[in-house]
Design an enzyme around this catalytic site. Structure first.
Site, PDB file in Angstrom:
ATOM      1  N   LYS A  40       0.832  -1.211   0.000  1.00 48.20           N
ATOM      2  CA  LYS A  40       0.000   0.000   0.000  1.00 48.20           C
ATOM      3  C   LYS A  40       0.865   1.259   0.000  1.00 48.20           C
ATOM      4  CE  LYS A  40      -2.914   2.775   2.784  1.00 48.20           C
ATOM      5  NZ  LYS A  40      -2.814   3.188   4.163  1.00 48.20           N
TER       6      LYS A  40
ATOM      7  N   ASP B 222      -6.994   1.440   1.201  1.00 47.94           N
ATOM      8  CA  ASP B 222      -6.968   1.605   2.654  1.00 47.94           C
ATOM      9  C   ASP B 222      -8.308   1.117   3.217  1.00 47.94           C
ATOM     10  OD1 ASP B 222      -8.811   3.572   2.087  1.00 47.94           O
ATOM     11  OD2 ASP B 222      -7.932   5.053   3.433  1.00 47.94           O
TER      12      ASP B 222
END
Length: 220
Positions: A121, A139
């Site tokens: 991420k 997220d």
């Protein structure tokens, strides 16, 4: 509505609400963004934006950062949480950037993921926001909304990212991931959610999610 019509609806609504898209983490270059994103793990952007000016006043590039000890970095970043792990990651990745990349942040996700403290991420956010390379960092907000909107199964973030990339046009990924994050925070949060304010979920949301919401509301 077909799935492709739902996708178009989401894109048009998000563009209406967020024609200008603020970047959540304050930074001035790829390195400061990388550090800010690393710090944001299991913390809030607000907290990170309070701490990064203090850290970057001491060191805003890898050469200055390695002059600080891990303990000194840890003392500065303590308020964002997980400071023992994050301080080691910041010091370690700064050393590698100097040794392997002449102090520059690489543009490839795979190379970024090799750096200590940098997961998929974080790497995706950096290539997307620092270099403009299409990526779709997922997220908790994106994961939640992709499920609420019936676009993904909600099993895990890997699947959610795969589904998002399949559904949305590649040239929109960088804007969309930020727009969805802002929308999730402001209109479709995990707690204190008001469906009446959440026009997207109200219009195209997964029936099961809407029914559960209404059942809970009735029970109150």
């Amino acid at each position: 509505m077909t799935k492709s019509e739902k996708v178009e609806f989401v894109i048009s609504q998000l563009n209406k609400i967020y024609p200008e898209i603020p970047v959540p983490l304050e930074h001035k270059d790829p390195y400061t963004l990388l550090i800010a994103v690393l710090l944001s793990a299991q913390s809030t952007d607000v907290r990170v934006n309070k701490i990064t000016p203090l850290l970057f006043a001491r060191a805003d590039n890898p050469y200055d950062m390695v002059q600080l000890t891990v303990e000194e970095i840890r003392e500065i970043i303590k308020p964002v949480g997980l400071s023992p792990m994050k301080s080691k990651g910041i010091h370690g990745l700064s050393e590698i950037l100097i040794k392997k990349y002449a102090g520059q942040v690489p543009k490839e996700i795979e190379l970024l993921e090799e750096l200590p403290g940098v997961g998929h991420k974080t790497a995706s956010v950096v290539v997307s926001q620092a270099f403009g390379i299409p990526a779709f960092p997922v997220d908790t907000h994106i994961h939640r909304l992709m499920y609420r909107w019936g676009f993904s199964s909600g099993k895990n973030v890997v699947q959610t990212e795969r589904d998002a990339k399949r559904l949305f046009p590649k040239e929109l990924w960088n804007d969309l991931h930020l727009q969805i994050i802002w929308y999730g925070r402001e209109y479709s949060p995990a707690r204190g959610w008001n469906l009446d304010k959440d026009v997207i979920t109200k219009t195209i949301g997964r029936k099961k999610v809407i029914n559960e919401y209404l059942k809970t509301k009735k029970a109150r």
